[in-house]
Write an enzyme that holds these catalytic residues in place. Structure first.
Site, PDB file in Angstrom:
ATOM      1  N   ASP A 162      48.864 -16.437  30.632  1.00 13.82           N
ATOM      2  CA  ASP A 162      47.852 -16.016  29.028  1.00 13.82           C
ATOM      3  C   ASP A 162      47.150 -17.061  29.043  1.00 13.82           C
ATOM      4  O   ASP A 162      46.243 -16.838  27.749  1.00 13.82           O
ATOM      5  CB  ASP A 162      49.266 -17.361  28.645  1.00 13.82           C
ATOM      6  CG  ASP A 162      49.320 -18.977  29.054  1.00 13.82           C
ATOM      7  OD1 ASP A 162      48.426 -18.851  30.009  1.00 13.82           O
ATOM      8  OD2 ASP A 162      50.636 -18.980  28.775  1.00 13.82           O
TER       9      ASP A 162
ATOM     10  N   GLU B  87      55.726 -14.803  34.969  1.00 12.26           N
ATOM     11  CA  GLU B  87      55.478 -15.417  33.850  1.00 12.26           C
ATOM     12  C   GLU B  87      55.631 -15.203  32.751  1.00 12.26           C
ATOM     13  O   GLU B  87      55.125 -15.716  31.430  1.00 12.26           O
ATOM     14  CB  GLU B  87      54.513 -16.663  34.143  1.00 12.26           C
ATOM     15  CG  GLU B  87      54.959 -18.099  33.119  1.00 12.26           C
ATOM     16  CD  GLU B  87      54.368 -19.284  33.384  1.00 12.26           C
ATOM     17  OE1 GLU B  87      52.316 -19.278  33.103  1.00 12.26           O
ATOM     18  OE2 GLU B  87      54.038 -20.065  34.718  1.00 12.26           O
TER      19      GLU B  87
ATOM     20  N   GLU C 297      46.626 -19.497  23.971  1.00 14.53           N
ATOM     21  CA  GLU C 297      47.714 -19.628  24.973  1.00 14.53           C
ATOM     22  C   GLU C 297      48.777 -18.371  24.587  1.00 14.53           C
ATOM     23  O   GLU C 297      49.172 -16.958  24.581  1.00 14.53           O
ATOM     24  CB  GLU C 297      47.799 -19.706  25.834  1.00 14.53           C
ATOM     25  CG  GLU C 297      46.699 -19.694  27.169  1.00 14.53           C
ATOM     26  CD  GLU C 297      46.063 -21.027  26.382  1.00 14.53           C
ATOM     27  OE1 GLU C 297      46.044 -21.454  24.980  1.00 14.53           O
ATOM     28  OE2 GLU C 297      45.050 -21.546  26.961  1.00 14.53           O
TER      29      GLU C 297
ATOM     30  N   HIS D 141      42.646 -30.294  29.250  1.00 14.84           N
ATOM     31  CA  HIS D 141      42.099 -29.545  29.865  1.00 14.84           C
ATOM     32  C   HIS D 141      41.682 -28.183  28.539  1.00 14.84           C
ATOM     33  O   HIS D 141      41.053 -27.768  28.252  1.00 14.84           O
ATOM     34  CB  HIS D 141      41.735 -28.975  31.231  1.00 14.84           C
ATOM     35  CG  HIS D 141      43.351 -27.368  31.126  1.00 14.84           C
ATOM     36  ND1 HIS D 141      43.242 -26.675  30.314  1.00 14.84           N
ATOM     37  CD2 HIS D 141      43.780 -27.903  31.958  1.00 14.84           C
ATOM     38  CE1 HIS D 141      44.214 -25.893  30.416  1.00 14.84           C
ATOM     39  NE2 HIS D 141      44.921 -26.733  31.419  1.00 14.84           N
TER      40      HIS D 141
ATOM     41  N   ARG E 109      41.737 -26.429  25.372  1.00 19.59           N
ATOM     42  CA  ARG E 109      40.849 -26.325  24.023  1.00 19.59           C
ATOM     43  C   ARG E 109      41.763 -26.518  22.927  1.00 19.59           C
ATOM     44  O   ARG E 109      40.743 -27.438  22.140  1.00 19.59           O
ATOM     45  CB  ARG E 109      41.026 -25.036  23.778  1.00 19.59           C
ATOM     46  CG  ARG E 109      39.783 -24.341  25.023  1.00 19.59           C
ATOM     47  CD  ARG E 109      39.536 -22.680  24.682  1.00 19.59           C
ATOM     48  NE  ARG E 109      39.590 -21.854  25.663  1.00 19.59           N
ATOM     49  CZ  ARG E 109      37.602 -21.989  25.857  1.00 19.59           C
ATOM     50  NH1 ARG E 109      37.104 -21.861  24.365  1.00 19.59           N
ATOM     51  NH2 ARG E 109      36.641 -21.372  26.048  1.00 19.59           N
TER      52      ARG E 109
ATOM     53  N   HIS F 298      38.207 -31.506  35.417  1.00 14.78           N
ATOM     54  CA  HIS F 298      38.767 -30.454  34.656  1.00 14.78           C
ATOM     55  C   HIS F 298      36.765 -29.935  34.314  1.00 14.78           C
ATOM     56  O   HIS F 298      36.309 -30.765  33.734  1.00 14.78           O
ATOM     57  CB  HIS F 298      39.533 -29.676  33.771  1.00 14.78           C
ATOM     58  CG  HIS F 298      39.206 -28.534  33.476  1.00 14.78           C
ATOM     59  ND1 HIS F 298      38.620 -27.045  32.715  1.00 14.78           N
ATOM     60  CD2 HIS F 298      40.411 -27.216  33.437  1.00 14.78           C
ATOM     61  CE1 HIS F 298      38.266 -26.062  32.816  1.00 14.78           C
ATOM     62  NE2 HIS F 298      40.390 -25.973  33.199  1.00 14.78           N
TER      63      HIS F 298
HETATM   64  C1  UD1 Z   1      41.482 -21.454  30.497  1.00 18.61           C
HETATM   65  C2  UD1 Z   1      42.580 -20.687  30.067  1.00 18.61           C
HETATM   66  C3  UD1 Z   1      43.535 -21.598  29.934  1.00 18.61           C
HETATM   67  C4  UD1 Z   1      44.059 -22.069  31.468  1.00 18.61           C
HETATM   68  C5  UD1 Z   1      42.832 -22.576  31.707  1.00 18.61           C
HETATM   69  C6  UD1 Z   1      43.324 -23.467  33.359  1.00 18.61           C
HETATM   70  C7  UD1 Z   1      41.845 -19.177  28.356  1.00 18.61           C
HETATM   71  C8  UD1 Z   1      41.771 -18.773  26.720  1.00 18.61           C
HETATM   72  N1  UD1 Z   1      41.965 -20.343  28.792  1.00 18.61           N
HETATM   73  O1  UD1 Z   1      40.415 -22.916  30.174  1.00 18.61           O
HETATM   74  O2  UD1 Z   1      44.752 -21.157  29.307  1.00 18.61           O
HETATM   75  O3  UD1 Z   1      45.055 -22.668  31.091  1.00 18.61           O
HETATM   76  O4  UD1 Z   1      41.938 -21.848  31.839  1.00 18.61           O
HETATM   77  O5  UD1 Z   1      42.726 -24.173  33.745  1.00 18.61           O
HETATM   78  O6  UD1 Z   1      41.948 -18.204  29.481  1.00 18.61           O
HETATM   79  N2  UD1 Z   1      33.579 -24.111  33.877  1.00 18.61           N
HETATM   80  C9  UD1 Z   1      32.978 -23.943  35.365  1.00 18.61           C
HETATM   81  N3  UD1 Z   1      33.662 -23.983  36.158  1.00 18.61           N
HETATM   82  C10 UD1 Z   1      35.347 -23.584  36.413  1.00 18.61           C
HETATM   83  C11 UD1 Z   1      35.831 -23.450  35.885  1.00 18.61           C
HETATM   84  C12 UD1 Z   1      35.269 -23.817  34.485  1.00 18.61           C
HETATM   85  O7  UD1 Z   1      31.903 -24.778  35.064  1.00 18.61           O
HETATM   86  O8  UD1 Z   1      35.765 -23.050  37.994  1.00 18.61           O
HETATM   87  C13 UD1 Z   1      33.872 -24.672  32.595  1.00 18.61           C
HETATM   88  C14 UD1 Z   1      32.711 -23.381  32.016  1.00 18.61           C
HETATM   89  O9  UD1 Z   1      31.925 -24.420  31.644  1.00 18.61           O
HETATM   90  C15 UD1 Z   1      33.192 -22.112  31.060  1.00 18.61           C
HETATM   91  C16 UD1 Z   1      34.243 -23.605  30.737  1.00 18.61           C
HETATM   92  O10 UD1 Z   1      34.684 -24.543  32.061  1.00 18.61           O
HETATM   93  O11 UD1 Z   1      32.905 -21.969  30.349  1.00 18.61           O
HETATM   94  C17 UD1 Z   1      34.746 -22.924  30.095  1.00 18.61           C
HETATM   95  O12 UD1 Z   1      36.790 -22.102  31.131  1.00 18.61           O
HETATM   96  P1  UD1 Z   1      36.987 -20.598  30.133  1.00 18.61           P
HETATM   97  O13 UD1 Z   1      38.761 -20.366  31.625  1.00 18.61           O
HETATM   98  O14 UD1 Z   1      36.693 -20.534  29.227  1.00 18.61           O
HETATM   99  O15 UD1 Z   1      38.764 -21.957  29.441  1.00 18.61           O
HETATM  100  P2  UD1 Z   1      39.143 -23.192  30.216  1.00 18.61           P
HETATM  101  O16 UD1 Z   1      40.020 -24.447  29.125  1.00 18.61           O
HETATM  102  O17 UD1 Z   1      38.834 -23.485  31.813  1.00 18.61           O
HETATM  103  N1  UDP Z   2      45.337 -27.886  40.086  1.00 12.61           N
HETATM  104  C1  UDP Z   2      44.682 -27.948  41.277  1.00 12.61           C
HETATM  105  N2  UDP Z   2      43.580 -28.810  41.354  1.00 12.61           N
HETATM  106  C2  UDP Z   2      43.157 -29.815  40.666  1.00 12.61           C
HETATM  107  C3  UDP Z   2      44.617 -29.935  39.321  1.00 12.61           C
HETATM  108  C4  UDP Z   2      44.888 -29.397  39.246  1.00 12.61           C
HETATM  109  O1  UDP Z   2      44.790 -27.345  42.355  1.00 12.61           O
HETATM  110  O2  UDP Z   2      42.662 -30.497  40.578  1.00 12.61           O
HETATM  111  C5  UDP Z   2      46.303 -27.333  40.120  1.00 12.61           C
HETATM  112  C6  UDP Z   2      47.663 -27.591  39.647  1.00 12.61           C
HETATM  113  O3  UDP Z   2      48.292 -27.900  41.166  1.00 12.61           O
HETATM  114  C7  UDP Z   2      48.032 -26.581  39.596  1.00 12.61           C
HETATM  115  C8  UDP Z   2      47.033 -25.905  38.453  1.00 12.61           C
HETATM  116  O4  UDP Z   2      46.369 -26.193  38.850  1.00 12.61           O
HETATM  117  O5  UDP Z   2      49.052 -25.377  39.999  1.00 12.61           O
HETATM  118  C9  UDP Z   2      47.320 -25.831  36.834  1.00 12.61           C
HETATM  119  O6  UDP Z   2      45.789 -25.383  36.308  1.00 12.61           O
HETATM  120  P1  UDP Z   2      45.857 -26.323  34.720  1.00 12.61           P
HETATM  121  O7  UDP Z   2      45.880 -27.059  35.033  1.00 12.61           O
HETATM  122  O8  UDP Z   2      44.573 -25.699  35.007  1.00 12.61           O
HETATM  123  O9  UDP Z   2      46.408 -24.621  34.271  1.00 12.61           O
HETATM  124  P2  UDP Z   2      47.231 -24.587  33.720  1.00 12.61           P
HETATM  125  O10 UDP Z   2      48.158 -24.889  34.067  1.00 12.61           O
HETATM  126  O11 UDP Z   2      47.803 -25.521  31.975  1.00 12.61           O
HETATM  127  O12 UDP Z   2      47.027 -23.199  33.241  1.00 12.61           O
END
Ligand code: UD1
Ligand code: UDP
Length: 375
Positions: free
Chosen positions: A99, A121, A135, A216, A218, A248
């Site tokens: 999602d 999923e 999501e 993490h 939003r 995160h």
């Molecule tokens: C995203 C997904 C969320 C998912 C989550 C898993 C959307 C809207 N949100 O949220 O559904 O649960 O990922 O973790 O799709 N960033 C880094 N490096 C990374 C990853 C993130 O620097 O490897 C920082 C960046 O500043 C980026 C910000 O995190 O702009 C937000 O990333 P984004 O994918 O938009 O949102 P998440 O909160 O990670």
């Molecule tokens: N995870 C990881 N390293 C971390 C934290 C989480 O590999 O430091 C893995 C965890 O095992 C799970 C996935 O990341 O499989 C979950 O990701 P996240 O919580 O970012 O996203 P969500 O599942 O809420 O979409």
């Protein structure tokens, strides 16, 4: 190649990569398919951690992540970027997972080109468009036109059918996260060094019960994150616990946690762990405190109680089985529920049962066979 289906699997974030690598592995080893991978790199560093351990090499890497990206810019860039790849690749099927913005845009770009979408999923619903946000709406959009819905459980399959999705397109496959967890567990067993990087923390926190934390979402930015941080500070004031919290990379999470928790003796704020080390962390932990989707599935599979810092969950199976508990984002409640598990042995024992409603480790193969059956 004739007689083969061209599948393009699209993903961009850490959890999508974890839940799709078993499928990419299965497709790659199956001569019925020509399998391609497009990563959007909605996440850059956290995606690359998974690509590295899983050995998946993308055919296309859109490298889209921007610091503190907004949903509208991200969505616009995803849609146009993925569209160009689809025009070039012209796959017979597009596969997306979950999602995220990447999943929603990957599916939408395929729909705009009349390419059928397989949704992995499928059917998770909280019933609340603000929790998780955005999501719940992303997955409803995908669910409204996917040609193949791979529901992890009967509950998720029923949710789709209640939305008038054609039952012939809905299949209970289990969740590929269990395939991923089993794969990584076997890798660690064969090569323990893959998950040995927590040894210093294990020594530092010897004799204390470890609480593993992730957050993490939003919808929790601001007040919710501050409440989570306050709860962790109060929990960590106990001398018998230690907190290990891989933070995160989202700056909205990091700034709050750094400000409120840095420098506490028994709180380790660490960088995101790669998958083997995170699996190790769950194994080490007495309980997990999380707002993550994936961790709600993995912790019960490993017999660890999970307190879910969210108002709702689209994964009621763990709650119904008693291995997960919704505790919201109120600091008092998070602290009280954590202390209950720390102090009440019977309450702990009732939750700490290995329980796996989410899959049996063969989900990817089921999905591959469903795709093959569709010719
Ligand atoms: C995203 C997904 C969320 C998912 C989550 C898993 C959307 C809207 N949100 O949220 O559904 O649960 O990922 O973790 O799709 N960033 C880094 N490096 C990374 C990853 C993130 O620097 O490897 C920082 C960046 O500043 C980026 C910000 O995190 O702009 C937000 O990333 P984004 O994918 O938009 O949102 P998440 O909160 O990670
Ligand atoms: N995870 C990881 N390293 C971390 C934290 C989480 O590999 O430091 C893995 C965890 O095992 C799970 C996935 O990341 O499989 C979950 O990701 P996240 O919580 O970012 O996203 P969500 O599942 O809420 O979409």
């Amino acid at each position: 190649m004739q007689g083969t289906q061209r599948i393009l699997t699209i993903f961009g974030t850490r959890p999508e990569a974890i839940k799709l690598f078993p499928l990419v592995h299965a497709l790659a080893g199956d001569s019925r398919f020509v399998s391609g991978v497009c990563v959007t790199a909605q996440h850059r560093g956290m995606l690359d951690q998974v690509l590295q351990i899983s050995g998946v090499v993308p055919d296309h890497d859109l490298d889209l992540m921007q610091p503190d990206q907004t949903l509208d810019t991200l969505t616009a860039n995803l849609l146009t970027g993925i569209g160009k790849v689809l025009d070039q690749e012209k796959p017979d099927w597009v596969v997306v997972q979950g999602d995220t913005a990447t999943a929603m845009c990957g599916a939408l770009a395929a729909y705009y080109r009349k390419i059928p979408v397989a949704h992995v999923e499928a059917g998770l619903r909280s019933g609340n468009i603000h929790h998780p946000w955005p999501e719940e709406v992303n997955r409803k959009i995908i669910g409204s036109f996917a040609a193949l819905h791979c529901a992890p459980t009967e509950t998720s399959a029923r949710a789709l059918i209640a939305e008038n999705v054609d039952p012939a397109t809905v299949h209970v496959t289990g969740n590929t996260v269990i395939d991923a967890l089993q794969w990584i567990t076997a890798r660690i067993a064969a090569d323990p060094v893959l998950a040995s990087g927590l040894a210093d923390l294990e020594t530092r926190f010897a004799g204390r019960r470890i609480i593993g934390v992730t957050s993490h979402r939003r919808e929790n930015f601001g007040e919710g994150m501050r409440a989570i941080a306050e709860a962790i500070r109060r929990i960590a004031a106990r001398p018998d616990v230690a907190v290990i919290y891989p933070v995160h990379l989202n700056p909205n999470v990091r700034s709050v946690m750094q400000e409120q928790l840095a420098g506490l003796d028994n709180v380790a704020l660490i960088e995101p762990l790669d998958y083997p080390h995170f699996a190790r962390l769950i194994g080490l932990s007495y309980l997990m405190l999380t707002d993550s989707g994936g961790v709600q599935e993995e912790a019960p599979a490993l017999g660890k109680p999970v307190l879910v810092m969210r108002e709702t969950t689209e994964r009621p199976e763990g709650v119904e089985a008693g291995t997960a508990r919704l505790v919201g984002t109120d600091a008092d409640r998070i602290v009280a529920e954590t202390f209950r598990l720390l102090d009440d042995e019977a309450a702990y024992a009732a939750m700490a049962r290995a329980h796996n409603p989410f899959g049996d480790g063969h989900s990817a193969q089921r999905i591959v066979d469903l795709l093959a059956a569709r010719g």
